[in-house]
Write a protein that holds these residues in place. Structure first.
Motif, PDB file in Angstrom:
ATOM      1  N   SER A  12     -22.260   5.237  -9.749  1.00 21.12           N
ATOM      2  CA  SER A  12     -23.548   4.609 -10.038  1.00 21.12           C
ATOM      3  C   SER A  12     -23.801   3.377  -9.172  1.00 21.12           C
ATOM      4  O   SER A  12     -24.801   2.683  -9.362  1.00 21.12           O
ATOM      5  CB  SER A  12     -23.616   4.216 -11.512  1.00 21.12           C
ATOM      6  N   ASP A  13     -22.873   3.113  -8.241  1.00 20.21           N
ATOM      7  CA  ASP A  13     -22.967   1.956  -7.342  1.00 20.21           C
ATOM      8  C   ASP A  13     -22.919   0.627  -8.082  1.00 20.21           C
ATOM      9  O   ASP A  13     -23.369  -0.402  -7.567  1.00 20.21           O
ATOM     10  CB  ASP A  13     -24.248   2.018  -6.492  1.00 20.21           C
ATOM     11  N   ALA A  14     -22.369   0.641  -9.301  1.00 21.58           N
ATOM     12  CA  ALA A  14     -22.196  -0.615 -10.033  1.00 21.58           C
ATOM     13  C   ALA A  14     -21.079  -1.453  -9.418  1.00 21.58           C
ATOM     14  O   ALA A  14     -21.083  -2.686  -9.532  1.00 21.58           O
ATOM     15  CB  ALA A  14     -21.885  -0.330 -11.502  1.00 21.58           C
ATOM     16  N   ILE A  15     -20.104  -0.784  -8.787  1.00 27.65           N
ATOM     17  CA  ILE A  15     -19.025  -1.463  -8.075  1.00 27.65           C
ATOM     18  C   ILE A  15     -18.879  -0.805  -6.712  1.00 27.65           C
ATOM     19  O   ILE A  15     -19.236   0.368  -6.534  1.00 27.65           O
ATOM     20  CB  ILE A  15     -17.687  -1.393  -8.844  1.00 27.65           C
ATOM     21  N   ASN A  16     -18.341  -1.554  -5.747  1.00 27.65           N
ATOM     22  CA  ASN A  16     -18.138  -0.968  -4.425  1.00 27.65           C
ATOM     23  C   ASN A  16     -16.829  -0.193  -4.372  1.00 27.65           C
ATOM     24  O   ASN A  16     -16.043  -0.198  -5.329  1.00 27.65           O
ATOM     25  CB  ASN A  16     -18.178  -2.052  -3.334  1.00 27.65           C
ATOM     26  N   SER A  17     -16.590   0.468  -3.251  1.00 23.96           N
ATOM     27  CA  SER A  17     -15.422   1.339  -3.129  1.00 23.96           C
ATOM     28  C   SER A  17     -14.113   0.565  -3.240  1.00 23.96           C
ATOM     29  O   SER A  17     -13.156   1.032  -3.872  1.00 23.96           O
ATOM     30  CB  SER A  17     -15.470   2.088  -1.791  1.00 23.96           C
ATOM     31  N   ALA A  18     -14.057  -0.612  -2.638  1.00 26.69           N
ATOM     32  CA  ALA A  18     -12.827  -1.401  -2.683  1.00 26.69           C
ATOM     33  C   ALA A  18     -12.488  -1.795  -4.116  1.00 26.69           C
ATOM     34  O   ALA A  18     -11.333  -1.695  -4.551  1.00 26.69           O
ATOM     35  CB  ALA A  18     -12.972  -2.644  -1.809  1.00 26.69           C
ATOM     36  N   THR A  19     -13.485  -2.231  -4.862  1.00 28.54           N
ATOM     37  CA  THR A  19     -13.261  -2.599  -6.258  1.00 28.54           C
ATOM     38  C   THR A  19     -12.820  -1.388  -7.072  1.00 28.54           C
ATOM     39  O   THR A  19     -11.927  -1.483  -7.921  1.00 28.54           O
ATOM     40  CB  THR A  19     -14.545  -3.199  -6.866  1.00 28.54           C
ATOM     41  N   SER A  73       3.045  -0.793  -5.417  1.00 28.08           N
ATOM     42  CA  SER A  73       2.949  -2.236  -5.191  1.00 28.08           C
ATOM     43  C   SER A  73       2.427  -2.524  -3.791  1.00 28.08           C
ATOM     44  O   SER A  73       1.583  -3.413  -3.594  1.00 28.08           O
ATOM     45  CB  SER A  73       4.320  -2.889  -5.385  1.00 28.08           C
ATOM     46  N   ALA A  74       2.917  -1.763  -2.799  1.00 24.79           N
ATOM     47  CA  ALA A  74       2.444  -1.936  -1.421  1.00 24.79           C
ATOM     48  C   ALA A  74       0.955  -1.624  -1.318  1.00 24.79           C
ATOM     49  O   ALA A  74       0.218  -2.302  -0.585  1.00 24.79           O
ATOM     50  CB  ALA A  74       3.244  -1.047  -0.478  1.00 24.79           C
ATOM     51  N   TYR A  75       0.507  -0.624  -2.062  1.00 22.58           N
ATOM     52  CA  TYR A  75      -0.911  -0.264  -2.052  1.00 22.58           C
ATOM     53  C   TYR A  75      -1.771  -1.403  -2.587  1.00 22.58           C
ATOM     54  O   TYR A  75      -2.808  -1.751  -1.995  1.00 22.58           O
ATOM     55  CB  TYR A  75      -1.111   0.996  -2.890  1.00 22.58           C
ATOM     56  N   ALA A 105      -5.581  -5.738  -1.617  1.00 19.09           N
ATOM     57  CA  ALA A 105      -5.925  -7.149  -1.788  1.00 19.09           C
ATOM     58  C   ALA A 105      -6.148  -7.817  -0.426  1.00 19.09           C
ATOM     59  O   ALA A 105      -7.095  -8.587  -0.247  1.00 19.09           O
ATOM     60  CB  ALA A 105      -4.825  -7.863  -2.559  1.00 19.09           C
ATOM     61  N   LEU A 106      -5.288  -7.521   0.533  1.00 21.94           N
ATOM     62  CA  LEU A 106      -5.457  -8.059   1.882  1.00 21.94           C
ATOM     63  C   LEU A 106      -6.752  -7.564   2.505  1.00 21.94           C
ATOM     64  O   LEU A 106      -7.491  -8.335   3.131  1.00 21.94           O
ATOM     65  CB  LEU A 106      -4.266  -7.656   2.760  1.00 21.94           C
ATOM     66  N   GLN A 107      -7.022  -6.283   2.333  1.00 17.88           N
ATOM     67  CA  GLN A 107      -8.224  -5.696   2.920  1.00 17.88           C
ATOM     68  C   GLN A 107      -9.482  -6.356   2.367  1.00 17.88           C
ATOM     69  O   GLN A 107     -10.388  -6.738   3.124  1.00 17.88           O
ATOM     70  CB  GLN A 107      -8.246  -4.185   2.642  1.00 17.88           C
ATOM     71  N   ALA A 145      -7.088  -0.773   7.333  1.00 15.58           N
ATOM     72  CA  ALA A 145      -7.415   0.541   6.773  1.00 15.58           C
ATOM     73  C   ALA A 145      -6.172   1.407   6.620  1.00 15.58           C
ATOM     74  O   ALA A 145      -6.048   2.171   5.651  1.00 15.58           O
ATOM     75  CB  ALA A 145      -8.435   1.244   7.663  1.00 15.58           C
ATOM     76  N   LEU A 146      -5.234   1.284   7.568  1.00 13.94           N
ATOM     77  CA  LEU A 146      -4.054   2.151   7.555  1.00 13.94           C
ATOM     78  C   LEU A 146      -3.018   1.720   6.525  1.00 13.94           C
ATOM     79  O   LEU A 146      -2.267   2.567   6.012  1.00 13.94           O
ATOM     80  CB  LEU A 146      -3.415   2.179   8.941  1.00 13.94           C
ATOM     81  N   LEU A 147      -2.958   0.443   6.198  1.00 12.24           N
ATOM     82  CA  LEU A 147      -1.939  -0.034   5.260  1.00 12.24           C
ATOM     83  C   LEU A 147      -2.031   0.657   3.899  1.00 12.24           C
ATOM     84  O   LEU A 147      -1.025   1.203   3.414  1.00 12.24           O
ATOM     85  CB  LEU A 147      -2.035  -1.553   5.115  1.00 12.24           C
ATOM     86  N   PRO A 148      -3.190   0.656   3.224  1.00  5.83           N
ATOM     87  CA  PRO A 148      -3.242   1.373   1.940  1.00  5.83           C
ATOM     88  C   PRO A 148      -3.096   2.879   2.104  1.00  5.83           C
ATOM     89  O   PRO A 148      -2.554   3.555   1.215  1.00  5.83           O
ATOM     90  CB  PRO A 148      -4.621   0.998   1.382  1.00  5.83           C
ATOM     91  N   ALA A 149      -3.556   3.404   3.247  1.00  8.67           N
ATOM     92  CA  ALA A 149      -3.415   4.844   3.476  1.00  8.67           C
ATOM     93  C   ALA A 149      -1.943   5.229   3.556  1.00  8.67           C
ATOM     94  O   ALA A 149      -1.508   6.225   2.951  1.00  8.67           O
ATOM     95  CB  ALA A 149      -4.135   5.246   4.765  1.00  8.67           C
TER      96      ALA A 149
END
Length: 205
Positions: free
Chosen positions: A33-40, A88-90, A95-97, A115-119
């Motif tokens: 519903s676009d109430a939050i963005n993708s990162a959130t 934990s790494a994710y 958070a860094l991103q 982008a690659l770190l969480p991936a």
């Protein structure tokens, strides 16, 4: 363990499962519903993930009380540790991103790294599941893990295919590709339920 406490433990499984479904649905609803963005949304998904592990923990404890065949061995203990490390790494990577991208406009190389770190953290969880299949010595448990992964794969591919065709006709919005990994992890929960219905145990995940 008394019969009352054992019964309470078994009854807690559907409670945790319901909370997992509800929290996942809430996050997906807010995201779509676009109430939050993708990162959130990706950060909030740690809530249903944590609830899912609590569901599996309660289910496995209930299974352990019924007999030794479902007790966790060394392979599953190593798997849990690996998943916790990658999870934990994710969280750190996300958070860094979020913090770095919101505060400045980093270079292309920095954006690629962010982008690659969480991936890679998510790919690490896939690797941990693969290692669990290889290292698990109990053939029955290995079969449950493989069955669960196959169900999750079929579920994610089916959702991706359906969504893709609906998106091509303009019925639904575009979703970033990493949501299919999220669908796969949700499919793991579906596979656990299928294992429970078919074999009376949730499996190892």
């Amino acid at each position: 363990m008394t019969n009352r406490s054992e019964s309470a433990l078994r009854s807690s499984v559907p409670l945790w499962a319901g909370l997992t479904f509800a929290s996942f649905g809430a996050v997906m609803g807010l995201a779509l519903s676009d109430a939050i963005n993708s990162a959130t949304a990706m950060i909030l998904l740690i809530v249903p993930a944590a609830l899912f592990f609590q569901t599996m923990r309660a289910a496995n404890r209930a299974a352990d009380n019924r007999g030794p065949c479902s007790a966790k061995g060394e392979a599953q203990q190593r798997y849990i540790k690996r998943v916790m490390v990658f999870s934990s790494a994710y969280l750190v990577a996300i958070a860094l991103q979020v913090s770095l991208l919101s505060d400045s406009d980093p270079s292309t190389a920095a954006r690629v790294a962010l982008a690659l770190l969480p991936a890679f953290a998510i790919i690490g969880v896939f690797w941990a599941i693969g290692r669990l299949i290889v290292e698990e010595k109990d053939e029955f448990l290995r079969m449950l893990i493989v069955r669960q992964a196959l169900i999750a794969t079929g579920f994610a591919l089916a959702v991706a295919t359906l969504w893709g065709f609906l998106e091509s006709t303009g019925v639904v919005i575009h979703l970033d590709a990493y949501w299919w990994a999220v669908a796969w992890f949700f499919g793991q929960f579906v596979g656990a339920i299928a294992n429970r219905i078919s074999y009376g145990t949730w499996g190892a995940l």
